[in-house]
Design an enzyme around this catalytic site. Structure first.
Site, PDB file in Angstrom:
ATOM      1  N   ARG A  14       0.831  -1.202   0.000  1.00  0.00           N
ATOM      2  CA  ARG A  14       0.000   0.000   0.000  1.00  0.00           C
ATOM      3  C   ARG A  14       0.867   1.253   0.000  1.00  0.00           C
ATOM      4  O   ARG A  14       2.083   1.190   0.165  1.00  0.00           O
ATOM      5  CB  ARG A  14      -0.921   0.023   1.217  1.00  0.00           C
ATOM      6  CG  ARG A  14      -0.197   0.020   2.539  1.00  0.00           C
ATOM      7  CD  ARG A  14      -1.154   0.027   3.713  1.00  0.00           C
ATOM      8  NE  ARG A  14      -0.447   0.066   4.989  1.00  0.00           N
ATOM      9  CZ  ARG A  14      -1.056   0.280   6.154  1.00  0.00           C
ATOM     10  NH1 ARG A  14      -2.349   0.468   6.203  1.00  0.00           N
ATOM     11  NH2 ARG A  14      -0.344   0.294   7.268  1.00  0.00           N
ATOM     12  N   TYR A 155      11.062   7.424  15.381  1.00  0.00           N
ATOM     13  CA  TYR A 155      10.960   7.344  13.915  1.00  0.00           C
ATOM     14  C   TYR A 155      12.088   8.131  13.246  1.00  0.00           C
ATOM     15  O   TYR A 155      12.751   7.631  12.322  1.00  0.00           O
ATOM     16  CB  TYR A 155       9.599   7.885  13.480  1.00  0.00           C
ATOM     17  CG  TYR A 155       9.338   7.832  11.998  1.00  0.00           C
ATOM     18  CD1 TYR A 155       9.055   6.630  11.366  1.00  0.00           C
ATOM     19  CD2 TYR A 155       9.341   8.998  11.231  1.00  0.00           C
ATOM     20  CE1 TYR A 155       8.797   6.582   9.997  1.00  0.00           C
ATOM     21  CE2 TYR A 155       9.086   8.960   9.873  1.00  0.00           C
ATOM     22  CZ  TYR A 155       8.810   7.754   9.259  1.00  0.00           C
ATOM     23  OH  TYR A 155       8.552   7.722   7.906  1.00  0.00           O
ATOM     24  N   LYS A 159      15.112   6.717  10.816  1.00  0.00           N
ATOM     25  CA  LYS A 159      15.240   7.188   9.440  1.00  0.00           C
ATOM     26  C   LYS A 159      16.566   7.908   9.210  1.00  0.00           C
ATOM     27  O   LYS A 159      17.124   7.873   8.103  1.00  0.00           O
ATOM     28  CB  LYS A 159      14.059   8.109   9.100  1.00  0.00           C
ATOM     29  CG  LYS A 159      12.728   7.382   9.003  1.00  0.00           C
ATOM     30  CD  LYS A 159      12.755   6.302   7.933  1.00  0.00           C
ATOM     31  CE  LYS A 159      11.401   5.692   7.674  1.00  0.00           C
ATOM     32  NZ  LYS A 159      11.423   4.692   6.587  1.00  0.00           N
TER      33      LYS A 159
END
Length: 244
Positions: A14, A155, A159
């Site tokens: 997705r 997060y 990253k």
């Protein structure tokens, strides 16, 4: 007929991952659509690509599970299959202010976003090197990983880490003709950004809109192509002009 090159896209069921699968299939790749739980979405992407004349198949494994991932990838490579392009897209968020962040919030994000990078890239790169393939490795980071973001310490850390890892890896494998690059999207229209106020986007993004998954996928497709053969170790921000 010549055999199609193969691209493995993690988290391909997705959003940005699905758009990347579509884009690479249209570029002539046979795409392995990786997913872990959302089989219905993965099968939908598979059907749409095949119905449009593309070539793909599902590849179910959890990138956060090192043993499962390595077993799946190694078995396919041992059977003579070859991946020429790897797109590390799978990631999750568990947003919270750091004061309230739990161990599981931190660990689950690191297992998928950072360990997942290692778990998939390590066996794939070893096979590329062994088979002397001039491959392409593209990892999807985030604007948060470049500048940080309130409520996303875990997060953003994950990253930022894959950016540093990719830059270092690019230096190690350049002589083998393998390129390693990063795409860092800003605000993109996906399920993850449904709650982002439109006014906030207009105020922050110079282009005054969110990007689309297809706009991210276009850059990934270029980085997986022969046209990008002299481009490695780079972080390409696809963010509508957000300040760095």
């Amino acid at each position: 007929m010549d055999k199609k090159p193969v691209a493995l896209v993690t988290g391909g069921s997705r959003g940005i991952g699905a758009a990347i699968c579509w884009s690479l299939a249209k570029a002539g790749y046979h795409v392995w659509i990786n997913y872990v739980s959302n089989e219905q979405s993965a099968r939908s992407v598979e059907k749409e690509i095949i119905d449009a004349g593309g070539s793909c198949e599902l590849a179910r494994f959890d990138v956060a599970n090192r043993e499962e991932t390595r077993s799946y990838i190694t078995a396919r490579f041992d059977a003579g299959e070859v991946v020429t392009a790897l797109v590390n897209n799978a990631s999750i968020t568990r947003d919270n202010l750091f004061f309230f962040m739990t161990d599981e919030d931190w660990d689950s994000v690191m297992r998928t976003n950072l360990d997942g990078f290692y778990n998939v890239t390590s066996p794939t790169l070893n096979a590329m090197n062994r088979m002397k393939i001039k491959g392409r490795i593209v990892t999807i980071s985030s604007y948060s990983g470049v500048v940080g973001n309130r409520g996303q310490v875990n997060y953003a850390a994950s990253k930022a880490a894959v950016i540093a890892a990719s830059k270092s890896l690019a230096r190690e494998v350049a002589r083998a003709g393998i390129t390693v690059n990063v795409v860092a999207p800003g605000f993109v229209t996906t399920d993850m950004t449904n709650d982002v106020p439109a006014e906030l986007v207009r105020n922050l993004v110079p282009m005054r809109r969110m990007g689309t998954p297809e706009e991210i996928a276009n850059v990934v497709r270029f980085l997986c192509s022969d046209e990008s053969s002299y481009l490695t170790g780079q972080v390409i921000g696809v963010d509508g002009g957000l300040p760095s």
